[in-house]
Write a protein that holds these residues in place. Structure first.
Motif, short mmCIF file in Angstrom:
data_model
loop_
_atom_site.label_atom_id
_atom_site.label_comp_id
_atom_site.label_asym_id
_atom_site.label_seq_id
_atom_site.Cartn_x
_atom_site.Cartn_y
_atom_site.Cartn_z
N HIS A 1 33.60 -11.56 -12.64
CA HIS A 1 32.95 -10.70 -13.64
C HIS A 1 31.45 -10.96 -13.72
O HIS A 1 30.68 -10.03 -13.91
CB HIS A 1 33.64 -10.84 -15.00
N LEU A 2 31.04 -12.21 -13.57
CA LEU A 2 29.60 -12.50 -13.55
C LEU A 2 28.94 -11.93 -12.30
O LEU A 2 27.77 -11.57 -12.32
CB LEU A 2 29.35 -14.00 -13.67
N ASP A 3 29.70 -11.83 -11.21
CA ASP A 3 29.18 -11.22 -9.98
C ASP A 3 28.84 -9.74 -10.18
O ASP A 3 28.02 -9.20 -9.44
CB ASP A 3 30.20 -11.34 -8.84
N ASP A 4 29.45 -9.10 -11.17
CA ASP A 4 29.18 -7.69 -11.43
C ASP A 4 27.84 -7.46 -12.14
O ASP A 4 27.40 -6.31 -12.25
CB ASP A 4 30.31 -7.07 -12.27
N LEU A 5 27.23 -8.52 -12.63
CA LEU A 5 25.95 -8.38 -13.33
C LEU A 5 24.80 -8.34 -12.33
O LEU A 5 24.81 -9.04 -11.31
CB LEU A 5 25.73 -9.55 -14.29
N LEU A 6 23.80 -7.52 -12.60
CA LEU A 6 22.57 -7.52 -11.81
C LEU A 6 21.82 -8.83 -12.09
O LEU A 6 22.11 -9.52 -13.07
CB LEU A 6 21.70 -6.33 -12.20
N ASP A 7 20.86 -9.17 -11.24
CA ASP A 7 20.13 -10.43 -11.41
C ASP A 7 19.51 -10.56 -12.80
O ASP A 7 19.63 -11.61 -13.44
CB ASP A 7 19.03 -10.57 -10.34
N ALA A 8 18.86 -9.53 -13.28
CA ALA A 8 18.23 -9.58 -14.61
C ALA A 8 19.28 -9.75 -15.70
O ALA A 8 19.07 -10.49 -16.68
CB ALA A 8 17.41 -8.32 -14.86
N LYS B 1 18.80 -25.50 -20.68
CA LYS B 1 18.09 -24.58 -19.79
C LYS B 1 17.93 -25.16 -18.40
O LYS B 1 18.02 -24.44 -17.41
CB LYS B 1 16.72 -24.23 -20.37
N GLY B 2 17.67 -26.45 -18.32
CA GLY B 2 17.48 -27.10 -17.03
C GLY B 2 18.70 -26.98 -16.12
O GLY B 2 18.56 -26.81 -14.91
N LYS B 3 19.89 -27.07 -16.69
CA LYS B 3 21.12 -26.95 -15.89
C LYS B 3 21.36 -25.52 -15.45
O LYS B 3 21.97 -25.28 -14.41
CB LYS B 3 22.32 -27.45 -16.69
N LEU B 4 20.90 -24.56 -16.24
CA LEU B 4 21.20 -23.16 -15.95
C LEU B 4 20.12 -22.44 -15.15
O LEU B 4 20.40 -21.41 -14.54
CB LEU B 4 21.41 -22.40 -17.27
N VAL C 1 27.49 -21.76 -13.04
CA VAL C 1 27.50 -21.43 -14.47
C VAL C 1 28.93 -21.51 -15.01
O VAL C 1 29.17 -22.08 -16.08
CB VAL C 1 26.88 -20.03 -14.73
N VAL C 2 29.88 -20.98 -14.27
CA VAL C 2 31.29 -21.05 -14.70
C VAL C 2 31.74 -22.50 -14.79
O VAL C 2 32.39 -22.90 -15.77
CB VAL C 2 32.19 -20.22 -13.76
N ASN C 3 31.39 -23.32 -13.80
CA ASN C 3 31.77 -24.74 -13.85
C ASN C 3 31.17 -25.44 -15.06
O ASN C 3 31.84 -26.24 -15.72
CB ASN C 3 31.35 -25.45 -12.56
N LEU C 4 29.90 -25.13 -15.37
CA LEU C 4 29.25 -25.72 -16.55
C LEU C 4 29.95 -25.29 -17.84
O LEU C 4 30.17 -26.10 -18.74
CB LEU C 4 27.78 -25.33 -16.60
N MET C 5 30.30 -24.00 -17.93
CA MET C 5 30.96 -23.50 -19.13
C MET C 5 32.34 -24.13 -19.30
O MET C 5 32.71 -24.53 -20.41
CB MET C 5 31.08 -21.97 -19.08
N ILE C 6 33.10 -24.22 -18.22
CA ILE C 6 34.44 -24.81 -18.32
C ILE C 6 34.35 -26.29 -18.66
O ILE C 6 35.13 -26.80 -19.45
CB ILE C 6 35.25 -24.54 -17.04
N SER C 7 33.37 -26.96 -18.10
CA SER C 7 33.18 -28.38 -18.41
C SER C 7 32.79 -28.57 -19.87
O SER C 7 33.26 -29.49 -20.54
CB SER C 7 32.09 -28.95 -17.50
N ALA C 8 31.94 -27.69 -20.39
CA ALA C 8 31.46 -27.83 -21.77
C ALA C 8 32.45 -27.32 -22.80
O ALA C 8 32.54 -27.88 -23.90
CB ALA C 8 30.13 -27.08 -21.92
N TYR C 9 33.17 -26.24 -22.49
CA TYR C 9 33.97 -25.55 -23.51
C TYR C 9 35.47 -25.51 -23.21
O TYR C 9 36.25 -25.12 -24.07
CB TYR C 9 33.49 -24.11 -23.68
N GLY C 10 35.88 -25.84 -22.00
CA GLY C 10 37.27 -25.69 -21.60
C GLY C 10 37.52 -24.27 -21.10
O GLY C 10 36.75 -23.36 -21.44
N PRO C 11 38.56 -24.05 -20.30
CA PRO C 11 38.79 -22.73 -19.69
C PRO C 11 38.99 -21.60 -20.70
O PRO C 11 38.40 -20.53 -20.57
CB PRO C 11 40.06 -22.92 -18.84
N SER C 12 39.80 -21.82 -21.71
CA SER C 12 40.10 -20.76 -22.67
C SER C 12 38.85 -20.33 -23.43
O SER C 12 38.54 -19.14 -23.55
CB SER C 12 41.19 -21.23 -23.62
N ASP C 13 38.12 -21.32 -23.95
CA ASP C 13 36.92 -21.01 -24.71
C ASP C 13 35.81 -20.46 -23.82
O ASP C 13 35.01 -19.62 -24.27
CB ASP C 13 36.44 -22.22 -25.49
#
Length: 148
Positions: free
Chosen positions: A11-18, A40-43, A51-63
């Protein structure tokens, strides 16, 4: 079988760069109550998979899935958010069916959907203690401990 990670990346692949850069900005700007932003430095130069790996690490898969949907809606990407919700529900259904077929009582997939406890822990000037999210007895996300 698709996973939460692959669905989010798709789904993130569907977004344009901006649009993707704006999505990352939302992650640094206070995503939702109870969830700490990702630095910001990590992103800054992170691609979709990172980005997905960072989100899952920070929030867990469901969140991570829920937060992605919220941000997409904030960005007026409602069709993409609706499709994400549908695809994540399909992943959950497939995991549940696989668990039933295996006769599993407990699995990592079910654990990721277990209720989570979110805490912000702070200390006074004598020492700094900061824990972004505590879940299932484990720390998720950046954790800083400073003792003087």
């Amino acid at each position: 079988m698709p996973t939460v990670s692959t669905v989010l990346v798709d789904h993130l692949d569907d977004l344009l760069d901006a649009e993707f850069n704006r999505f990352k900005w939302h992650l640094t700007d206070g995503v939702a109550d109870g969830f700490s932003p990702i630095s910001k430095g990590k992103l800054e130069k992170a691609k979709q998979q990172e980005v997905v790996n960072l989100m899952i690490s920070a929030y867990g898969p469901s969140d991570a899935g829920k937060i992605t949907g919220r941000i997409l809606r904030k960005m007026q990407q409602n069709n993409l958010a609706d499709q994400l919700k549908k695809n994540l529900a399909e992943v959950k259904d497939q995991e549940d069916q696989a668990d039933q077929a295996d006769g599993a009582v407990s699995s990592p997939a079910k654990a990721s959907r277990a209720p989570r406890v979110h805490q912000n822990i702070k200390a006074d000037s004598s020492g700094r203690v900061s824990a972004n999210v505590i879940s299932d007895g484990q720390f998720h996300g950046p954790t800083n401990l400073t003792f003087n």
